[in-house]
Scaffold this motif. Structure first.
Motif, PDB file in Angstrom:
ATOM      1  N   LEU A 137       1.289 -10.269   0.443  1.00 31.33           N
ATOM      2  CA  LEU A 137       2.172  -9.388   1.344  1.00 31.33           C
ATOM      3  C   LEU A 137       3.697  -8.733   0.549  1.00 31.33           C
ATOM      4  O   LEU A 137       3.848  -7.995   0.911  1.00 31.33           O
ATOM      5  CB  LEU A 137       2.669 -10.455   2.201  1.00 31.33           C
ATOM      6  N   THR A 138       3.965  -9.589  -0.489  1.00 31.44           N
ATOM      7  CA  THR A 138       4.925  -9.091  -1.203  1.00 31.44           C
ATOM      8  C   THR A 138       4.598  -7.992  -1.807  1.00 31.44           C
ATOM      9  O   THR A 138       5.310  -7.039  -2.147  1.00 31.44           O
ATOM     10  CB  THR A 138       5.471 -10.311  -2.407  1.00 31.44           C
ATOM     11  N   LYS A 160       2.428  -5.660  -1.069  1.00 33.64           N
ATOM     12  CA  LYS A 160       2.219  -4.814   0.148  1.00 33.64           C
ATOM     13  C   LYS A 160       3.509  -4.307   0.407  1.00 33.64           C
ATOM     14  O   LYS A 160       3.653  -3.122   0.465  1.00 33.64           O
ATOM     15  CB  LYS A 160       1.463  -5.256   1.102  1.00 33.64           C
ATOM     16  N   ALA A 161       4.554  -5.101   0.693  1.00 33.26           N
ATOM     17  CA  ALA A 161       5.914  -4.831   0.697  1.00 33.26           C
ATOM     18  C   ALA A 161       6.647  -3.917  -0.211  1.00 33.26           C
ATOM     19  O   ALA A 161       7.097  -3.040   0.109  1.00 33.26           O
ATOM     20  CB  ALA A 161       6.737  -5.905   1.057  1.00 33.26           C
ATOM     21  N   LEU A 162       6.317  -4.488  -1.383  1.00 30.93           N
ATOM     22  CA  LEU A 162       7.024  -3.547  -2.492  1.00 30.93           C
ATOM     23  C   LEU A 162       6.178  -2.137  -2.991  1.00 30.93           C
ATOM     24  O   LEU A 162       6.875  -1.581  -3.913  1.00 30.93           O
ATOM     25  CB  LEU A 162       6.932  -4.510  -3.769  1.00 30.93           C
ATOM     26  N   LYS A 163       5.205  -1.973  -2.324  1.00 31.51           N
ATOM     27  CA  LYS A 163       4.168  -0.787  -2.686  1.00 31.51           C
ATOM     28  C   LYS A 163       5.166   0.161  -2.606  1.00 31.51           C
ATOM     29  O   LYS A 163       5.096   1.246  -3.607  1.00 31.51           O
ATOM     30  CB  LYS A 163       2.967  -0.771  -1.789  1.00 31.51           C
ATOM     31  N   ARG A 210       7.715   0.358  -5.716  1.00 33.21           N
ATOM     32  CA  ARG A 210       7.081   0.159  -7.045  1.00 33.21           C
ATOM     33  C   ARG A 210       6.209   1.487  -7.376  1.00 33.21           C
ATOM     34  O   ARG A 210       5.618   1.449  -8.526  1.00 33.21           O
ATOM     35  CB  ARG A 210       6.496  -1.031  -7.356  1.00 33.21           C
ATOM     36  N   PRO A 215      -1.995  -3.143  -4.785  1.00 32.62           N
ATOM     37  CA  PRO A 215      -1.946  -4.467  -4.481  1.00 32.62           C
ATOM     38  C   PRO A 215      -3.114  -5.221  -4.483  1.00 32.62           C
ATOM     39  O   PRO A 215      -3.003  -6.581  -4.735  1.00 32.62           O
ATOM     40  CB  PRO A 215      -1.002  -4.526  -2.959  1.00 32.62           C
TER      41      PRO A 215
END
Length: 178
Positions: free
Chosen positions: A18-19, A21-24, A27, A34
């Motif tokens: 999930l982290t 996916k959220a940072l996708k 970044r 992910p």
């Protein structure tokens, strides 16, 4: 922490996923990065200390139905051994590997059928072939069963006549089986 075995539970892997996916967006990660990172993280963790630990009888090779050539008249999801091994798809070669190593082998038509197969066979080791999305979710679903992921190749796009590097799968089996 998950990769190092410090926090070895499915919640840690899900939080990592999930982290990522959220940072996708921040970044500049590509579409399935992910998911591929979760599979790689899982595989690296499993590689530490698991070689030669499993027997063939407790190992399942689980592959998706999209590996089968779309023109094949035989429905292999119910009986993979009915494959004629014509070479138009990798299923024949995978069956040869299954026969050589003496493992279980199943073709899943989706996530629900994959879970049913795992419940029926009750393996200690799963060598799973799938796309990044299905593989990452499947690895998280079967925890605490050891699952090693091998990504399939999209030669004709997703879910259509996909391919797998059978040598990579064979190398995984040689590494993990006693």
């Amino acid at each position: 922490l998950y990769r190092k075995g410090i926090l070895d539970n499915p919640v840690t892997l899900r939080l990592s996923f999930l982290t990522l996916k959220a940072l996708k967006p921040f970044r500049a990660l590509k579409l399935h990065d992910p998911e591929m990172m979760v599979v790689a993280m899982n595989n690296r963790k499993i590689l530490t200390g698991s070689s030669g630990k499993y027997s063939s009888a407790e190992t399942l090779i689980l592959v998706p139905h999209c590996l089968q050539n779309h023109e094949c008249p035989i429905r292999l999801t119910f009986d993979p051994d009915s494959c004629k091994r014509c070479g138009r798809c990798p299923i024949g070669k995978l069956l040869d590997i299954k026969d050589r190593f003496g493992t279980h082998f199943a073709i899943a038509s989706g996530g629900t059928s994959a879970r049913m197969i795992v419940e029926r066979i009750k393996p200690s080791l799963i060598v799973a072939v799938a796309c990044p999305v299905d593989l990452s979710l499947g690895i998280m679903d079967v925890h605490p069963i050891t699952a090693v992921g091998v990504l399939n190749e999209w030669r004709n796009g997703p879910c259509y006549d996909t391919w797998v590097d059978t040598e990579e799968l064979e190398a995984v089996l040689e590494l993990f089986l006693s």
